[in-house]
Scaffold this active site. Structure first.
Site, mmCIF file in Angstrom:
data_model
loop_
_atom_site.group_PDB
_atom_site.id
_atom_site.type_symbol
_atom_site.label_atom_id
_atom_site.label_comp_id
_atom_site.label_asym_id
_atom_site.label_seq_id
_atom_site.Cartn_x
_atom_site.Cartn_y
_atom_site.Cartn_z
ATOM 1 N N GLY A 1 -11.416 -17.944 -10.588
ATOM 2 C CA GLY A 1 -11.047 -17.338 -9.316
ATOM 3 C C GLY A 1 -9.718 -16.617 -9.434
ATOM 4 O O GLY A 1 -9.558 -15.712 -10.245
ATOM 5 N N SER B 1 -12.412 -23.964 -10.225
ATOM 6 C CA SER B 1 -12.076 -25.362 -9.992
ATOM 7 C C SER B 1 -10.735 -25.458 -9.293
ATOM 8 O O SER B 1 -9.747 -24.853 -9.729
ATOM 9 C CB SER B 1 -12.020 -26.119 -11.321
ATOM 10 O OG SER B 1 -11.516 -27.424 -11.126
ATOM 11 N N ALA C 1 4.017 -8.326 -7.108
ATOM 12 C CA ALA C 1 4.422 -6.947 -6.873
ATOM 13 C C ALA C 1 3.348 -6.018 -7.410
ATOM 14 O O ALA C 1 2.705 -6.311 -8.416
ATOM 15 C CB ALA C 1 5.763 -6.662 -7.549
ATOM 16 N N LYS D 1 6.873 -1.866 -0.733
ATOM 17 C CA LYS D 1 7.612 -1.611 -1.974
ATOM 18 C C LYS D 1 7.645 -0.110 -2.239
ATOM 19 O O LYS D 1 6.604 0.543 -2.271
ATOM 20 C CB LYS D 1 6.939 -2.342 -3.140
ATOM 21 C CG LYS D 1 7.545 -2.046 -4.505
ATOM 22 C CD LYS D 1 6.779 -2.758 -5.603
ATOM 23 C CE LYS D 1 7.266 -2.344 -6.981
ATOM 24 N NZ LYS D 1 6.490 -2.977 -8.066
ATOM 25 N N PRO E 1 11.493 5.219 -8.675
ATOM 26 C CA PRO E 1 10.804 5.326 -7.385
ATOM 27 C C PRO E 1 9.333 5.687 -7.544
ATOM 28 O O PRO E 1 8.921 6.294 -8.540
ATOM 29 C CB PRO E 1 11.557 6.468 -6.705
ATOM 30 C CG PRO E 1 11.935 7.370 -7.846
ATOM 31 C CD PRO E 1 12.203 6.450 -9.017
ATOM 32 N N THR F 1 2.137 -4.076 -13.477
ATOM 33 C CA THR F 1 0.870 -3.475 -13.896
ATOM 34 C C THR F 1 -0.276 -4.478 -14.012
ATOM 35 O O THR F 1 -1.404 -4.068 -14.281
ATOM 36 C CB THR F 1 1.034 -2.770 -15.252
ATOM 37 O OG1 THR F 1 1.599 -3.680 -16.203
ATOM 38 C CG2 THR F 1 1.943 -1.550 -15.126
#
Length: 500
Positions: free
Chosen positions: A14, A41, A52, A80, A98, A346
């Site tokens: 999961g 489980s 993030a 963000k 940015p 990432t």
């Protein structure tokens, strides 16, 4: 006519990866295409430190039909606008990576080139003055993009911070609402077809067997199916990305809610700070060859913004990826497929792109090798391109205050990255490779932020008279300032729209 389509899909594990996969497959395939079963489980914890994201998650959420305010509220999230890097290029230095654009391209030439032409003049020295996202982040401002044509506020790019455990629960609710069946319990083994080598079924601790035609391994670092059962080796990138441990601890939110992630370089790694509505997520990513676990935890605890809310939690990892992400009838997604450390947020993107590429190369029961080979090639290329961007942060530094940074500064780096550095240093040019995740603005932000020292700029920028260039930069700077002045405070925006 007997169908050859996949009629049963089994997701092993999961957490974020498993429930992202389940929710996406259920949404796209619909309830009648194939049965989807997820096995997890409650006894096995998830890593749960990746909180993030990058703007591409908006594509995923829209595909699921998620209401953004509800999503932020339910995950106790915040917004963000990018990442602040502290002490990476050298101690005492900081810069902002940015989202979105920096400036506006002019006369067919990148804004970066025009800015580099004037960077020696004090009036134009701070590149953050030309980014709405960077300047808004510095002033704790946020709003969603407007629809006004031509306005800088129409190009606001953003992502989220959120509680990864709450996000998984949120996705589970969506997935089960679309017909996904969850089975609780531990998997103890798998049985394979003697002729094809495909996985036929998995066996539970209580003796149940769960058959499937397509298996998706979301079982975490261990790679229960892709690694343990199918024996696909792991490609180790520790020579390029030496950090191999992390310690995480949440703390009290003790200041205004900043709309950005902070990454602070430490003597043997770096520390993240991720602000949520109810707490700050903190972690210290480090290399165990240069610092002990106890020392790493002490560094983290000494640099929190508020009182810790839990005991430090440790995990070990190896950066790299599976030699094949897809083997026979098993696709690995998430940590079972590879890990690139959370420096540029990432991890969730790699889950997202794995799911998207699975859907675009979705098999039938024949599992044709051409589509599998294409999937593996694309995922390996994506991993290598992300790796190169992360390596840049470690390698482009003047730090010589520890053995760790001495290694990073002098280590051999991938050829493609070395070429990018040479091009930037000689001409100031930054390029995006094909359709890689990070665009030229991201490469420019980090290369410039870590002071790689471009010796020149794109000479085509001189097509514009220099006084005209100065005036255009003044106009862009003023427009950025006016745009940020118009934006509400980040916390006020959350309070008015999506407070938990």
């Amino acid at each position: 006519m007997e169908t050859t389509r996949i009629q049963s899909i089994v997701i092993v594990g999961g957490g974020t990866a498993g429930w992202m996969t389940a929710a996406a497959l259920a949404r796209i395939l619909g309830p009648d295409y194939a049965s989807i079963t997820l096995i997890e489980s409650d006894e096995i914890g998830t890593v749960g430190v990746g909180e993030a994201t990058i703007p591409q998650i908006n594509i995923f959420n829209r595909m699921l039909g998620i209401d953004e305010d509800d999503f932020v509220r339910r995950t106790k999230g915040s917004f963000k606008l990018g990442i602040e890097f502290v002490d990476w290029g050298g101690i005492g230095q900081r810069y902002f990576h940015p989202f979105g654009n920096i400036g506006v391209d002019m006369a067919g030439v990148s804004f970066h080139a025009h800015w580099q032409r004037l960077r020696g003049e004090a009036e134009f020295a701070d590149v953050e003055d030309y980014s709405v996202m960077a300047k808004a982040a510095r002033h704790d401002k946020f709003m969603r993009p407007t629809t006004a044509p031509g306005s800088l506020l129409s190009s606001i790019a953003y992502a989220f911070h959120f509680d990864a455990g709450l996000y998984a629960l949120y996705l589970r609710e969506l997935a089960e609402g679309n017909g996904v069946r969850r089975i609780e319990g531990r998997i103890t083994g798998a049985t394979r077809n003697g002729e094809t080598g495909h996985i036929d079924h998995v066996t539970m601790q209580d003796g149940r067997t769960i058959p499937g035609q397509l298996f998706i391994d979301c079982s975490g670092f261990g790679g229960l199916l892709i690694g343990r059962e199918l024996g696909v080796p792991y490609i180790d990138w520790a020579a390029f990305l030496p950090c191999n441990r992390a310690v995480a601890v949440p703390c009290e939110l003790s200041e205004a809610l900043p709309p950005y992630t902070r990454s602070t370089a430490r003597a043997a790694g770096w520390q993240w700070r991720i602000p949520l509505q109810h707490r700050i997520g903190n972690g210290h990513v480090y290399c165990g060859d240069y610092i002990s676990d106890d020392e790493a935890a002490a560094v983290l605890l000494a640099n929190l913004d508020g009182r810790p809310l839990a005991d430090p939690r440790f995990l070990k990892f190896t950066t790299g990826h599976r030699a094949q992400f897809w083997e026979k009838n098993c696709v690995s997604i998430g940590l079972s497929a590879g890990f690139m450390e959370p420096l540029e947020s990432t991890s969730i993107w790699m889950i997202q792109t794995g799911i998207a590429r699975l859907l675009s190369n979705f098999p039938d029961q024949g599992f044709e090798s051409a589509s599998i080979d294409r999937y593996n090639r694309l995922m390996i290329e994506e991993s290598e391109l992300v790796r190169d961007f992360l390596v840049l942060h470690y390698h482009a530094t003047t730090r010589d205050d520890s053995d760790f940074w001495n290694y990073c500064r002098t280590m051999p780096i991938p050829d493609r990255l070395a070429e990018k550095i040479r091009v930037f240093q000689s001409s100031g040019r930054a390029f995006r490779e094909h359709e890689e995740l990070f665009n030229d603005t991201s490469w420019f932000a980090v290369m410039e932020g870590q002071r790689l020292g471009a010796r020149g700029f794109d000479p085509v920028a001189e097509l514009m008279p220099i006084e005209q260039t100065r005036e255009r930069l003044r106009q862009i700077k003023a427009a950025v300032t006016a745009s940020v002045d118009h934006m509400p405070r980040h916390w006020d925006f959350i309070r008015d729209n999506c407070a938990a």
